[in-house]
Design a protein around this motif. Structure first.
Motif, PDB file in Angstrom:
ATOM      1  N   ALA A 207     -10.878  -6.595  -5.727  1.00  0.00           N
ATOM      2  CA  ALA A 207     -10.755  -5.195  -6.289  1.00  0.00           C
ATOM      3  C   ALA A 207      -9.395  -4.528  -5.967  1.00  0.00           C
ATOM      4  O   ALA A 207      -9.056  -3.755  -6.503  1.00  0.00           O
ATOM      5  N   TYR A 208      -9.136  -4.533  -4.610  1.00  0.00           N
ATOM      6  CA  TYR A 208      -7.764  -4.014  -4.124  1.00  0.00           C
ATOM      7  C   TYR A 208      -6.493  -4.497  -5.155  1.00  0.00           C
ATOM      8  O   TYR A 208      -5.810  -3.718  -5.477  1.00  0.00           O
ATOM      9  N   THR A 209      -6.503  -5.800  -5.380  1.00  0.00           N
ATOM     10  CA  THR A 209      -5.502  -6.191  -6.051  1.00  0.00           C
ATOM     11  C   THR A 209      -5.471  -6.201  -7.600  1.00  0.00           C
ATOM     12  O   THR A 209      -4.325  -5.715  -8.277  1.00  0.00           O
ATOM     13  N   MET A 210      -6.685  -6.476  -8.090  1.00  0.00           N
ATOM     14  CA  MET A 210      -6.819  -6.539  -9.480  1.00  0.00           C
ATOM     15  C   MET A 210      -7.153  -5.006 -10.097  1.00  0.00           C
ATOM     16  O   MET A 210      -6.835  -4.861 -11.051  1.00  0.00           O
ATOM     17  N   VAL A 211      -7.873  -4.408  -9.530  1.00  0.00           N
ATOM     18  CA  VAL A 211      -8.356  -3.120 -10.126  1.00  0.00           C
ATOM     19  C   VAL A 211      -7.527  -2.119  -9.643  1.00  0.00           C
ATOM     20  O   VAL A 211      -6.952  -1.251 -10.184  1.00  0.00           O
ATOM     21  N   HIS A 212      -7.098  -2.084  -8.222  1.00  0.00           N
ATOM     22  CA  HIS A 212      -6.253  -1.057  -7.780  1.00  0.00           C
ATOM     23  C   HIS A 212      -4.984  -1.161  -7.578  1.00  0.00           C
ATOM     24  O   HIS A 212      -4.102  -0.313  -7.239  1.00  0.00           O
ATOM     25  N   LYS A 213      -4.542  -2.694  -8.176  1.00  0.00           N
ATOM     26  CA  LYS A 213      -3.288  -2.921  -8.194  1.00  0.00           C
ATOM     27  C   LYS A 213      -2.437  -2.776  -6.738  1.00  0.00           C
ATOM     28  O   LYS A 213      -1.180  -2.570  -6.625  1.00  0.00           O
ATOM     29  N   ALA A 214      -3.164  -2.892  -5.727  1.00  0.00           N
ATOM     30  CA  ALA A 214      -2.577  -3.049  -4.228  1.00  0.00           C
ATOM     31  C   ALA A 214      -1.533  -4.372  -4.210  1.00  0.00           C
ATOM     32  O   ALA A 214      -2.284  -5.330  -4.783  1.00  0.00           O
ATOM     33  N   PRO A 215      -0.726  -4.382  -3.385  1.00  0.00           N
ATOM     34  CA  PRO A 215      -0.176  -5.731  -3.073  1.00  0.00           C
ATOM     35  C   PRO A 215      -1.145  -6.478  -2.091  1.00  0.00           C
ATOM     36  O   PRO A 215      -1.954  -6.306  -1.664  1.00  0.00           O
ATOM     37  N   GLU A 216      -0.795  -8.043  -2.376  1.00  0.00           N
ATOM     38  CA  GLU A 216      -1.623  -8.796  -1.692  1.00  0.00           C
ATOM     39  C   GLU A 216      -1.455  -8.549  -0.252  1.00  0.00           C
ATOM     40  O   GLU A 216      -0.476  -7.928   0.230  1.00  0.00           O
TER      41      GLU A 216
END
Length: 231
Positions: A207-216
């Motif tokens: 969710a963080y990376t794919m939905v919210h576009k947060a860095p890995e």
């Protein structure tokens, strides 16, 4: 009538004890995968650290039989004393009783327990502590283990019949957090979930990376572009 077991666990009313989380004790565990057991124990320890829960670590026959406490657990509490015993029942040891009493004197009468083995060390401690005091015991079923599934399950049933509250490690973590608006522990809770909560943690990463576009959350080498087959 006020029933204290209807009160949720909070960082203010809880204390934590780890009983005999040592390799020789883990070798005998058959009720849960041992690597899963260690993951859950360390996740619970990190939760205790994140919420400032007073924590007692007690060991049995370290040099004679059981071996040193898991290094992953000790790394969470590097300054914690290790309360060594000879008795299988931690309650028999005055050092253990004194440590728990100090924290209980601060209103922390809900004792969260993770230990080996469920049917021996956990059971005898829980029954004795409840017999002698007004402490409440919350037994972390998936951060404890027995020598067989029956041994673990029937020990848990016996303890529940006596008034012990069965819980799981992630349940304890999220009960302490309670509200995602509590930002002072939000990041720590999410970090523990990511590292120790299996599919739930994977879902958070996704969710963080794919939905919210947060860095890995880890750095890595360059990503080499895919080459279609045949080229």
């Amino acid at each position: 009538m006020n029933n204290p077991k209807l009160e949720v666990l909070t960082p203010q009313n809880s204390q934590l004890i780890f009983i005999d989380q040592q390799p020789q004790m883990a070798f005998g565990v058959q009720s849960i995968d041992r690597q899963t057991l260690k993951n859950n124990v360390v996740g619970l320890a990190k939760a205790g650290k994140a919420f400032g829960i007073p924590t007692t670590i007690t060991t049995v026959e370290t040099l004679g039989f059981s071996g040193p406490t898991y290094p992953e657990l000790l790394a969470v509490f590097p300054e914690a004393p290790l309360l060594e015993r000879t008795s299988m029942n931690s309650w028999d040891d005055q050092k253990v009783r004194d440590a728990l009493a100090r924290h209980a004197g601060q209103g922390r009468k809900k004792i969260v327990v993770s230990g080996l083995w469920t049917e021996v060390c956990n059971l005898s401690f829980a029954l004795s502590a409840m017999h002698d005091t007004d402490y409440e015991i919350y037994m972390v079923a998936d951060a404890s283990g027995g020598t067989s599934k029956d041994a673990h399950d029937y020990a848990m049933q016996r303890m529940v019949q006596a008034g012990v509250v069965p819980v799981t490690w992630q349940q304890v973590l999220l009960e302490w957090q309670r509200d995602w608006a509590r930002k002072d522990t939000y990041d720590a809770t999410i970090g523990i979930v990511r590292e120790h909560s299996g599919a739930y943690g994977m879902g958070v990463d996704y969710a963080y990376t794919m939905v919210h576009k947060a860095p890995e959350r880890v750095s890595h080498g360059p990503v080499l572009a895919a080459q279609p087959a045949g080229q």
